[in-house]
Write an enzyme that holds these catalytic residues in place. Structure first.
Site, PDB file in Angstrom:
ATOM      1  N   LYS A   1      74.983  11.031  82.965  1.00 15.35           N
ATOM      2  CA  LYS A   1      74.205  12.137  83.557  1.00 15.35           C
ATOM      3  C   LYS A   1      72.981  11.616  84.300  1.00 15.35           C
ATOM      4  CE  LYS A   1      73.480  14.072  79.508  1.00 15.35           C
ATOM      5  NZ  LYS A   1      74.152  13.082  78.645  1.00 15.35           N
TER       6      LYS A   1
ATOM      7  N   ARG B   1      71.372  22.383  75.823  1.00 14.95           N
ATOM      8  CA  ARG B   1      72.200  21.668  74.856  1.00 14.95           C
ATOM      9  C   ARG B   1      72.685  22.580  73.738  1.00 14.95           C
ATOM     10  NH1 ARG B   1      69.928  16.257  76.054  1.00 14.95           N
ATOM     11  NH2 ARG B   1      70.996  14.676  74.846  1.00 14.95           N
TER      12      ARG B   1
ATOM     13  N   ARG C   1      72.523   0.187  77.261  1.00 14.11           N
ATOM     14  CA  ARG C   1      71.671   0.799  78.287  1.00 14.11           C
ATOM     15  C   ARG C   1      70.253   0.225  78.295  1.00 14.11           C
ATOM     16  NH1 ARG C   1      71.490   7.153  78.480  1.00 14.11           N
ATOM     17  NH2 ARG C   1      71.107   6.997  76.236  1.00 14.11           N
TER      18      ARG C   1
ATOM     19  N   ARG D   1      65.637   2.201  74.865  1.00 16.08           N
ATOM     20  CA  ARG D   1      65.230   3.341  74.045  1.00 16.08           C
ATOM     21  C   ARG D   1      65.428   3.057  72.567  1.00 16.08           C
ATOM     22  NH1 ARG D   1      68.226   8.292  76.823  1.00 16.08           N
ATOM     23  NH2 ARG D   1      68.292   8.906  74.634  1.00 16.08           N
TER      24      ARG D   1
ATOM     25  N   ARG E   1      74.106  11.788  67.547  1.00  8.95           N
ATOM     26  CA  ARG E   1      74.011  12.529  68.813  1.00  8.95           C
ATOM     27  C   ARG E   1      75.375  13.040  69.256  1.00  8.95           C
ATOM     28  NH1 ARG E   1      70.877   7.745  71.281  1.00  8.95           N
ATOM     29  NH2 ARG E   1      71.283   8.611  73.333  1.00  8.95           N
TER      30      ARG E   1
HETATM   31  P1  ADP Z   1      71.258  11.197  75.982  1.00  9.75           P
HETATM   32  O1  ADP Z   1      71.642  11.621  77.350  1.00  9.75           O
HETATM   33  O2  ADP Z   1      71.514   9.755  75.710  1.00  9.75           O
HETATM   34  O3  ADP Z   1      71.773  12.097  74.898  1.00  9.75           O
HETATM   35  P2  ADP Z   1      68.549  12.345  76.301  1.00  9.75           P
HETATM   36  O4  ADP Z   1      67.509  11.497  76.925  1.00  9.75           O
HETATM   37  O5  ADP Z   1      69.124  13.458  77.107  1.00  9.75           O
HETATM   38  O6  ADP Z   1      69.684  11.336  75.809  1.00  9.75           O
HETATM   39  O7  ADP Z   1      68.014  12.967  74.956  1.00  9.75           O
HETATM   40  C1  ADP Z   1      67.408  12.160  73.968  1.00  9.75           C
HETATM   41  C2  ADP Z   1      67.025  13.015  72.770  1.00  9.75           C
HETATM   42  O8  ADP Z   1      66.047  13.978  73.168  1.00  9.75           O
HETATM   43  C3  ADP Z   1      68.152  13.839  72.153  1.00  9.75           C
HETATM   44  O9  ADP Z   1      68.917  13.093  71.209  1.00  9.75           O
HETATM   45  C4  ADP Z   1      67.352  14.973  71.487  1.00  9.75           C
HETATM   46  O10 ADP Z   1      66.745  14.536  70.280  1.00  9.75           O
HETATM   47  C5  ADP Z   1      66.231  15.220  72.495  1.00  9.75           C
HETATM   48  N1  ADP Z   1      66.597  16.245  73.497  1.00  9.75           N
HETATM   49  C6  ADP Z   1      66.708  16.052  74.847  1.00  9.75           C
HETATM   50  N2  ADP Z   1      67.043  17.197  75.459  1.00  9.75           N
HETATM   51  C7  ADP Z   1      67.167  18.139  74.485  1.00  9.75           C
HETATM   52  C8  ADP Z   1      67.522  19.524  74.485  1.00  9.75           C
HETATM   53  N3  ADP Z   1      67.847  20.184  75.629  1.00  9.75           N
HETATM   54  N4  ADP Z   1      67.538  20.164  73.286  1.00  9.75           N
HETATM   55  C9  ADP Z   1      67.227  19.539  72.146  1.00  9.75           C
HETATM   56  N5  ADP Z   1      66.907  18.241  72.067  1.00  9.75           N
HETATM   57  C10 ADP Z   1      66.865  17.536  73.227  1.00  9.75           C
HETATM   58  P1  ADP Z   2      73.363   9.816  80.017  1.00 10.85           P
HETATM   59  O1  ADP Z   2      72.169  10.201  80.860  1.00 10.85           O
HETATM   60  O2  ADP Z   2      74.510  10.774  80.171  1.00 10.85           O
HETATM   61  O3  ADP Z   2      73.029   9.588  78.585  1.00 10.85           O
HETATM   62  P2  ADP Z   2      73.300   7.282  81.538  1.00 10.85           P
HETATM   63  O4  ADP Z   2      73.373   7.720  82.961  1.00 10.85           O
HETATM   64  O5  ADP Z   2      71.980   6.818  81.025  1.00 10.85           O
HETATM   65  O6  ADP Z   2      73.917   8.430  80.582  1.00 10.85           O
HETATM   66  O7  ADP Z   2      74.397   6.139  81.348  1.00 10.85           O
HETATM   67  C1  ADP Z   2      74.551   5.484  80.084  1.00 10.85           C
HETATM   68  C2  ADP Z   2      74.771   3.985  80.306  1.00 10.85           C
HETATM   69  O8  ADP Z   2      76.031   3.774  80.937  1.00 10.85           O
HETATM   70  C3  ADP Z   2      73.722   3.344  81.222  1.00 10.85           C
HETATM   71  O9  ADP Z   2      73.455   2.026  80.754  1.00 10.85           O
HETATM   72  C4  ADP Z   2      74.418   3.326  82.591  1.00 10.85           C
HETATM   73  O10 ADP Z   2      73.953   2.226  83.372  1.00 10.85           O
HETATM   74  C5  ADP Z   2      75.883   3.175  82.232  1.00 10.85           C
HETATM   75  N1  ADP Z   2      76.773   3.923  83.129  1.00 10.85           N
HETATM   76  C6  ADP Z   2      76.501   5.066  83.813  1.00 10.85           C
HETATM   77  N2  ADP Z   2      77.568   5.480  84.535  1.00 10.85           N
HETATM   78  C7  ADP Z   2      78.559   4.575  84.283  1.00 10.85           C
HETATM   79  C8  ADP Z   2      79.923   4.456  84.743  1.00 10.85           C
HETATM   80  N3  ADP Z   2      80.467   5.366  85.580  1.00 10.85           N
HETATM   81  N4  ADP Z   2      80.645   3.407  84.287  1.00 10.85           N
HETATM   82  C9  ADP Z   2      80.104   2.506  83.432  1.00 10.85           C
HETATM   83  N5  ADP Z   2      78.830   2.558  82.972  1.00 10.85           N
HETATM   84  C10 ADP Z   2      78.059   3.588  83.386  1.00 10.85           C
END
Ligand code: ADP
Ligand code: ADP
Ligand code: ZN
Length: 219
Positions: A13, A88, A127, A161, A172
């Site tokens: 994302k 979410r 990541r 992170r 998660r």
């Molecule tokens: P990822 O895409 O790896 O799940 P995010 O950066 O989107 O990570 O979110 C990291 C953490 O922040 C989540 O595990 C949760 O604890 C919190 N968080 C982020 N967005 C939301 C949301 N919309 N509602 C509740 N918790 C959230």
């Molecule tokens: P999210 O925001 O959904 O948690 P990220 O965009 O941070 O996910 O991507 C998670 C990890 O996977 C990052 O280290 C990113 O560089 C890698 N990544 C993102 N898109 C791809 C893809 N299409 N194929 C392989 N690795 C990817």
């Protein structure tokens, strides 16, 4: 254009939201990034969220809804925005519907990024991001062209992170499957849900997102 990128942790994302932001002038609204900024600034919201996030559980709906309600009224959102990591839960989606209705605006699309669970753990644990500009990378999948130098800003400091460890990712994923996956039928019923193959390489995912949104790659 106003859209939501929906998908489990590690689906890509943030990676695609950064590209859409650059290509289309849309504001990237990541609740995860906003919460991490609140923790770094040691605000009230940050203090409430810190331990919950470290465990991989969801922060309460009222906290994230409040953050987004403040944010979508700002000037940079006038041209449109990409919600990355929000909503979410169904309660968050309902609050978003009310917020948009009050501003007389609508969602154009909800893009579901589909990725196999086994790939997600590898993606999240590999990541890292540029500490200076926030560009995202991966230990094996997406590396900067020059080792240790950010492609976008030439920065040389990177960060990982605290919650990008396997135990937190498992929690998660459970949160995603239990609390976030119900948003798929929610948005399908409203006719705005589009699915893309998130397993493809990043450029192919970008192309597929542009295709389902019906927009050209450069604007
Ligand atoms: P990822 O895409 O790896 O799940 P995010 O950066 O989107 O990570 O979110 C990291 C953490 O922040 C989540 O595990 C949760 O604890 C919190 N968080 C982020 N967005 C939301 C949301 N919309 N509602 C509740 N918790 C959230
Ligand atoms: P999210 O925001 O959904 O948690 P990220 O965009 O941070 O996910 O991507 C998670 C990890 O996977 C990052 O280290 C990113 O560089 C890698 N990544 C993102 N898109 C791809 C893809 N299409 N194929 C392989 N690795 C990817
Ligand atoms: Zn950088």
């Amino acid at each position: 254009m106003r859209l939501i990128l929906l998908g489990p942790p590690g689906a890509g994302k943030g990676t695609q939201a950064q590209r859409l932001e650059a290509a289309h002038g849309l504001a990237q609204l990541s609740t995860g990034d906003m919460l991490r900024a609140a923790i770094a600034a040691d605000t009230e919201v940050g203090r409430r969220a810190k331990d919950i996030m470290a465990r991989g559980e969801l922060v309460s709906d009222d906290v994230v809804v409040g953050i987004i309600a403040d944010r979508i009224g700002e000037a940079d959102c006038a041209n449109g925005f990409i919600l990355d990591g929000f909503p979410r839960t169904v309660a968050q989606a309902e609050a978003l519907d009310a917020m948009l209705a009050a501003r007389d605006i609508a969602l154009d699309a909800v893009v579901e990024m589909k990725v196999d669970e086994e790939a997600l753990v590898d993606r999240v644990t590999g990541r890292y991001t540029c500490a200076q500009c926030g560009a995202g990378y991966h230990d094996r999948n997406i590396k900067p062209a020059r080792d240790g130098v950010c492609d976008r800003c030439a920065g040389t400091e990177f960060s990982r992170r605290e919650d990008d460890n396997e135990a937190s990712v498992r929690t998660r994923l459970e949160a995603y499957n239990g609390q976030t996956a119900p948003l798929l039928p929610y948005y399908a019923a409203r006719g705005v849900l589009k699915g893309v193959d998130g397993m493809a390489d990043p450029d192919a995912v970008t192309t597929e997102i542009a295709a389902v949104l019906g927009v050209g790659l450069s604007g």
